[in-house]
Write a protein that holds these residues in place. Structure first.
Motif, PDB file in Angstrom:
ATOM      1  N   TYR A   1     -12.469  -4.193   4.317  1.00 62.25           N
ATOM      2  CA  TYR A   1     -11.071  -4.197   3.876  1.00 62.25           C
ATOM      3  C   TYR A   1     -10.760  -5.531   3.188  1.00 62.25           C
ATOM      4  O   TYR A   1     -10.941  -6.600   3.796  1.00 62.25           O
ATOM      5  CB  TYR A   1     -10.164  -3.997   5.090  1.00 62.25           C
ATOM      6  CG  TYR A   1      -8.804  -3.468   4.748  1.00 62.25           C
ATOM      7  CD1 TYR A   1      -8.580  -2.104   4.645  1.00 62.25           C
ATOM      8  CD2 TYR A   1      -7.741  -4.332   4.535  1.00 62.25           C
ATOM      9  CE1 TYR A   1      -7.334  -1.611   4.337  1.00 62.25           C
ATOM     10  CE2 TYR A   1      -6.491  -3.846   4.220  1.00 62.25           C
ATOM     11  CZ  TYR A   1      -6.295  -2.478   4.126  1.00 62.25           C
ATOM     12  OH  TYR A   1      -5.050  -1.993   3.815  1.00 62.25           O
TER      13      TYR A   1
ATOM     14  N   GLN B   1       6.665  -4.532   3.756  1.00 70.62           N
ATOM     15  CA  GLN B   1       5.820  -3.328   3.743  1.00 70.62           C
ATOM     16  C   GLN B   1       6.760  -2.126   3.737  1.00 70.62           C
ATOM     17  O   GLN B   1       7.374  -1.797   4.754  1.00 70.62           O
ATOM     18  CB  GLN B   1       4.892  -3.368   4.972  1.00 70.62           C
ATOM     19  CG  GLN B   1       4.195  -2.102   5.383  1.00 70.62           C
ATOM     20  CD  GLN B   1       3.384  -1.412   4.313  1.00 70.62           C
ATOM     21  OE1 GLN B   1       3.958  -0.867   3.359  1.00 70.62           O
ATOM     22  NE2 GLN B   1       2.066  -1.396   4.458  1.00 70.62           N
ATOM     23  N   ALA B   2       6.843  -1.479   2.560  1.00 68.48           N
ATOM     24  CA  ALA B   2       7.863  -0.441   2.375  1.00 68.48           C
ATOM     25  C   ALA B   2       7.569   0.854   3.145  1.00 68.48           C
ATOM     26  O   ALA B   2       8.423   1.744   3.200  1.00 68.48           O
ATOM     27  CB  ALA B   2       8.004  -0.131   0.881  1.00 68.48           C
TER      28      ALA B   2
ATOM     29  N   TYR C   1      -7.344  -1.267   8.811  1.00 69.38           N
ATOM     30  CA  TYR C   1      -8.258  -2.284   8.281  1.00 69.38           C
ATOM     31  C   TYR C   1      -9.719  -1.847   8.289  1.00 69.38           C
ATOM     32  O   TYR C   1     -10.607  -2.572   8.742  1.00 69.38           O
ATOM     33  CB  TYR C   1      -8.014  -3.630   8.984  1.00 69.38           C
ATOM     34  CG  TYR C   1      -6.573  -4.027   8.791  1.00 69.38           C
ATOM     35  CD1 TYR C   1      -6.134  -4.421   7.529  1.00 69.38           C
ATOM     36  CD2 TYR C   1      -5.633  -3.885   9.812  1.00 69.38           C
ATOM     37  CE1 TYR C   1      -4.804  -4.685   7.289  1.00 69.38           C
ATOM     38  CE2 TYR C   1      -4.292  -4.152   9.585  1.00 69.38           C
ATOM     39  CZ  TYR C   1      -3.888  -4.551   8.316  1.00 69.38           C
ATOM     40  OH  TYR C   1      -2.578  -4.796   8.086  1.00 69.38           O
TER      41      TYR C   1
ATOM     42  N   GLU D   1       8.014   1.390  -2.858  1.00 67.77           N
ATOM     43  CA  GLU D   1       8.464   0.137  -3.489  1.00 67.77           C
ATOM     44  C   GLU D   1       8.870   0.374  -4.943  1.00 67.77           C
ATOM     45  O   GLU D   1       9.890  -0.151  -5.415  1.00 67.77           O
ATOM     46  CB  GLU D   1       7.344  -0.913  -3.414  1.00 67.77           C
ATOM     47  CG  GLU D   1       7.790  -2.253  -3.977  1.00 67.77           C
ATOM     48  CD  GLU D   1       6.771  -3.366  -3.790  1.00 67.77           C
ATOM     49  OE1 GLU D   1       5.757  -3.173  -3.078  1.00 67.77           O
ATOM     50  OE2 GLU D   1       7.001  -4.441  -4.371  1.00 67.77           O
TER      51      GLU D   1
ATOM     52  N   TYR E   1      -7.843  12.087   8.697  1.00 70.77           N
ATOM     53  CA  TYR E   1      -6.902  10.979   8.484  1.00 70.77           C
ATOM     54  C   TYR E   1      -5.571  11.215   9.233  1.00 70.77           C
ATOM     55  O   TYR E   1      -4.873  12.169   8.956  1.00 70.77           O
ATOM     56  CB  TYR E   1      -6.666  10.793   6.975  1.00 70.77           C
ATOM     57  CG  TYR E   1      -5.489   9.901   6.641  1.00 70.77           C
ATOM     58  CD1 TYR E   1      -5.479   8.569   7.022  1.00 70.77           C
ATOM     59  CD2 TYR E   1      -4.388  10.400   5.963  1.00 70.77           C
ATOM     60  CE1 TYR E   1      -4.390   7.758   6.741  1.00 70.77           C
ATOM     61  CE2 TYR E   1      -3.303   9.598   5.656  1.00 70.77           C
ATOM     62  CZ  TYR E   1      -3.305   8.280   6.062  1.00 70.77           C
ATOM     63  OH  TYR E   1      -2.235   7.484   5.781  1.00 70.77           O
ATOM     64  N   ARG E   2      -5.304  10.381  10.203  1.00 73.41           N
ATOM     65  CA  ARG E   2      -4.081  10.427  11.024  1.00 73.41           C
ATOM     66  C   ARG E   2      -3.823  11.823  11.628  1.00 73.41           C
ATOM     67  O   ARG E   2      -2.663  12.242  11.755  1.00 73.41           O
ATOM     68  CB  ARG E   2      -2.853  10.021  10.208  1.00 73.41           C
ATOM     69  CG  ARG E   2      -2.775   8.557   9.889  1.00 73.41           C
ATOM     70  CD  ARG E   2      -2.644   7.700  11.144  1.00 73.41           C
ATOM     71  NE  ARG E   2      -2.282   6.341  10.833  1.00 73.41           N
ATOM     72  CZ  ARG E   2      -3.153   5.406  10.460  1.00 73.41           C
ATOM     73  NH1 ARG E   2      -4.429   5.669  10.380  1.00 73.41           N
ATOM     74  NH2 ARG E   2      -2.725   4.181  10.199  1.00 73.41           N
TER      75      ARG E   2
ATOM     76  N   ASN F   1       0.056   8.174   4.172  1.00 71.06           N
ATOM     77  CA  ASN F   1      -0.317   8.027   2.772  1.00 71.06           C
ATOM     78  C   ASN F   1      -0.660   9.419   2.245  1.00 71.06           C
ATOM     79  O   ASN F   1      -1.491  10.111   2.829  1.00 71.06           O
ATOM     80  CB  ASN F   1      -1.526   7.086   2.638  1.00 71.06           C
ATOM     81  CG  ASN F   1      -1.141   5.625   2.799  1.00 71.06           C
ATOM     82  OD1 ASN F   1      -0.020   5.235   2.477  1.00 71.06           O
ATOM     83  ND2 ASN F   1      -2.049   4.822   3.306  1.00 71.06           N
TER      84      ASN F   1
ATOM     85  N   SER G   1       3.882   2.504  10.326  1.00 65.87           N
ATOM     86  CA  SER G   1       4.053   3.322   9.118  1.00 65.87           C
ATOM     87  C   SER G   1       4.899   4.549   9.450  1.00 65.87           C
ATOM     88  O   SER G   1       4.536   5.316  10.337  1.00 65.87           O
ATOM     89  CB  SER G   1       2.707   3.814   8.595  1.00 65.87           C
ATOM     90  OG  SER G   1       1.874   2.743   8.284  1.00 65.87           O
TER      91      SER G   1
HETATM   92  N1  EPU Z   1       1.789  -1.776  -1.019  1.00 69.58           N
HETATM   93  C1  EPU Z   1       2.779  -2.017  -1.918  1.00 69.58           C
HETATM   94  N2  EPU Z   1       4.058  -2.126  -1.457  1.00 69.58           N
HETATM   95  C2  EPU Z   1       4.364  -2.017  -0.151  1.00 69.58           C
HETATM   96  C3  EPU Z   1       3.340  -1.736   0.773  1.00 69.58           C
HETATM   97  C4  EPU Z   1       2.040  -1.623   0.323  1.00 69.58           C
HETATM   98  O1  EPU Z   1       2.551  -2.147  -3.104  1.00 69.58           O
HETATM   99  O2  EPU Z   1       5.531  -2.147   0.186  1.00 69.58           O
HETATM  100  C5  EPU Z   1       0.398  -1.714  -1.488  1.00 69.58           C
HETATM  101  C6  EPU Z   1      -0.408  -2.891  -0.969  1.00 69.58           C
HETATM  102  O3  EPU Z   1      -0.304  -3.999  -1.805  1.00 69.58           O
HETATM  103  C7  EPU Z   1      -1.823  -2.345  -0.920  1.00 69.58           C
HETATM  104  C8  EPU Z   1      -1.604  -0.863  -0.630  1.00 69.58           C
HETATM  105  O4  EPU Z   1      -0.255  -0.574  -0.938  1.00 69.58           O
HETATM  106  O5  EPU Z   1      -2.448  -2.450  -2.164  1.00 69.58           O
HETATM  107  C9  EPU Z   1      -1.894  -0.508   0.832  1.00 69.58           C
HETATM  108  O6  EPU Z   1      -1.091  -1.288   1.683  1.00 69.58           O
HETATM  109  P1  EPU Z   1      -1.600  -1.746   3.142  1.00 69.58           P
HETATM  110  O7  EPU Z   1      -2.923  -2.425   3.057  1.00 69.58           O
HETATM  111  O8  EPU Z   1      -0.492  -2.493   3.785  1.00 69.58           O
HETATM  112  O9  EPU Z   1      -1.903  -0.398   3.899  1.00 69.58           O
HETATM  113  P2  EPU Z   1      -1.097   0.980   3.949  1.00 69.58           P
HETATM  114  O10 EPU Z   1      -1.931   2.014   3.290  1.00 69.58           O
HETATM  115  O11 EPU Z   1       0.277   0.792   3.466  1.00 69.58           O
HETATM  116  C10 EPU Z   1      -2.274   1.787   6.140  1.00 69.58           C
HETATM  117  C11 EPU Z   1      -1.882   2.314   7.485  1.00 69.58           C
HETATM  118  C12 EPU Z   1      -1.425   1.189   8.394  1.00 69.58           C
HETATM  119  C13 EPU Z   1      -2.559   0.179   8.515  1.00 69.58           C
HETATM  120  C14 EPU Z   1      -2.920  -0.330   7.114  1.00 69.58           C
HETATM  121  C15 EPU Z   1      -4.125  -1.237   7.120  1.00 69.58           C
HETATM  122  C16 EPU Z   1      -1.126   4.588   7.111  1.00 69.58           C
HETATM  123  C17 EPU Z   1       0.040   5.511   7.059  1.00 69.58           C
HETATM  124  N3  EPU Z   1      -0.838   3.291   7.353  1.00 69.58           N
HETATM  125  O12 EPU Z   1      -1.094   1.266   5.531  1.00 69.58           O
HETATM  126  O13 EPU Z   1      -1.209   1.734   9.678  1.00 69.58           O
HETATM  127  O14 EPU Z   1      -2.180  -0.926   9.333  1.00 69.58           O
HETATM  128  O15 EPU Z   1      -3.290   0.807   6.275  1.00 69.58           O
HETATM  129  O16 EPU Z   1      -5.279  -0.521   7.355  1.00 69.58           O
HETATM  130  O17 EPU Z   1      -2.255   5.025   6.943  1.00 69.58           O
HETATM  131  C18 EPU Z   1       0.462   2.705  11.076  1.00 69.58           C
HETATM  132  O18 EPU Z   1      -0.164   3.760  10.994  1.00 69.58           O
HETATM  133  O19 EPU Z   1       1.510   2.604  11.764  1.00 69.58           O
HETATM  134  C19 EPU Z   1       0.000   1.540  10.330  1.00 69.58           C
HETATM  135  C20 EPU Z   1       0.689   0.402  10.288  1.00 69.58           C
END
Ligand code: EPU
Length: 338
Positions: free
Chosen positions: A195, A297-298, A130, A279, A163-164, A242, A238
């Motif tokens: 965010y 959350q895929a 976030y 997804e 990043y990570r 990414n 996750s």
């Molecule tokens: N999205 C989809 N489908 C999905 C999941 C996500 O279309 O199934 C889209 C969302 O709509 C959004 C974008 O992808 O537009 C990003 O999704 P989200 O905000 O959930 O963040 P993320 O990039 O999927 C990262 C971190 C998370 C962290 C969130 C919020 C990584 C690998 N993951 O996820 O960290 O909570 O941002 O900052 O960088 C973790 O590392 O374990 C973790 C949960």
């Protein structure tokens, strides 16, 4: 201070996936000085694995070496003019530290509320969420060098954060055991609502001047909505990183997939939302045997019930393959596989 080596310990409660595997040897460290005893006993010449909260790990087989579970506790604050230096023992639960800082009105950790895991693991993969990453508040850590048998201080610039990622995941993978971390925070208000999901939720709650407690509450709310609670559904957050790609590759993909979700990174790189890619391949909410893809959350793989680590691993391989076929992008696992 000596060490107590336990034999044939179930790892189920030591990994948030809830995978049932056995560790041949298990040592709990409650005081860093015990690492010296472990060193003198020759344990670090054998196979060993340092475990914090077990929230970023997938066990796929019994562990035949030594599990070193870090469980030292304590948090201290030192105020130097505008700056607050918080030193926390590696075994502290990350979210307990976040709560401590919020209760004392120290800024900087609130966007990372509710991330599972321990303080000691926080620099290893440069945790983030976030709009904030650990590297923005990390000052230093003390780590035990299992090769030389000495404690060493690492400052922010020594850790090669990105990043990570950090030096503890790359060049020094498995070599150092982090025993305490110092964060540099501020008492002057600096709120990060960059965010999108945070500002949307604040608006809904009609909060225009959020406190750090408001931010932590909103972040916790968003997390609970999107991510499964490991105490009821085994998971490790996750599962994949990414992917970061070149701008040229991004342009090609954007032509083919106009809805592609991306973020600009330093050095002309682009980060794609792996959850979106997965997804699009139809995996969201799918289940194979006891392994599944979380419905909201895929990017998160789950243990439906008593999954073997290999089932989750095989599911992740299928996903990597499908994303590669469709987008020509290679997903990397964020979770450590053993
Ligand atoms: N999205 C989809 N489908 C999905 C999941 C996500 O279309 O199934 C889209 C969302 O709509 C959004 C974008 O992808 O537009 C990003 O999704 P989200 O905000 O959930 O963040 P993320 O990039 O999927 C990262 C971190 C998370 C962290 C969130 C919020 C990584 C690998 N993951 O996820 O960290 O909570 O941002 O900052 O960088 C973790 O590392 O374990 C973790 C949960």
């Amino acid at each position: 201070m000596g060490i107590n080596i336990q034999s044939d310990v179930s790892l189920k409660k030591y990994n948030t996936f809830g995978i049932e595997e056995i560790a041949t040897n298990f040592i709990e460290i409650t005081d860093p000085i015990q690492l010296l005893s472990a060193y003198e006993t020759g344990i670090f010449k054998e196979e060993f694995l340092t475990l914090g909260g077990g929230s970023n790990i997938l066990f796929t087989k019994p562990y035949s070496g030594y599990i070193i579970k870090i469980n030292n506790k304590g948090i201290q604050a030192k105020i130097v003019q505008q700056d607050i230096f918080i030193t926390a023992c590696a075994g502290e639960i990350w979210n307990d530290l976040v709560c401590y800082c919020i209760n004392n009105n120290y800024n900087g950790l609130e966007n990372m509320a509710l991330i599972p895991g321990t303080v000691g693991a926080s620099p290893v993969q440069n945790i983030g969420a976030y709009g904030t990453e650990l590297m923005n508040i990390f000052y230093s850590c003390i780590a035990f060098d299992t090769v030389a048998g000495i404690f060493k201080v690492f400052y922010n610039e020594d850790c090669q954060f990105s990043y990570r990622d950090s030096i503890f995941k790359s060049e020094y993978k498995g070599r150092y055991i982090i025993t305490e971390v110092t964060y540099k925070l501020s008492s002057s208000p600096s709120i990060n609502t960059s965010y999108g999901a945070i500002s949307t939720e604040l608006e809904k709650r009609q909060i225009s001047n959020p406190t750090i407690r408001d931010i932590a509450e909103v972040v916790s709310y968003i997390r609970v909505e999107k991510l499964p609670d490991p105490s009821t559904v085994g998971n490790a957050g996750s599962f994949f990183k990414n992917p970061v790609i070149s701008i040229d590759k991004y342009k090609e993909l954007k032509e083919l997939f106009p809805d592609l979700i991306s973020y600009t990174m330093p050095e002309n790189k682009i980060k794609l939302a792996a959850g979106w890619l997965i997804e699009q391949c139809g995996w969201k909410g799918k289940v194979i045997g006891q392994a599944g893809v979380w419905k909201n959350q895929a990017l998160v793989l789950i243990n439906i019930h008593a999954a073997k680590g290999t089932e989750i691993f095989e599911l992740s391989s299928k996903i990597i393959n499908d994303v590669y076929q469709k987008f020509n992008v290679k997903l990397e696992r964020e979770v450590n596989i053993f």
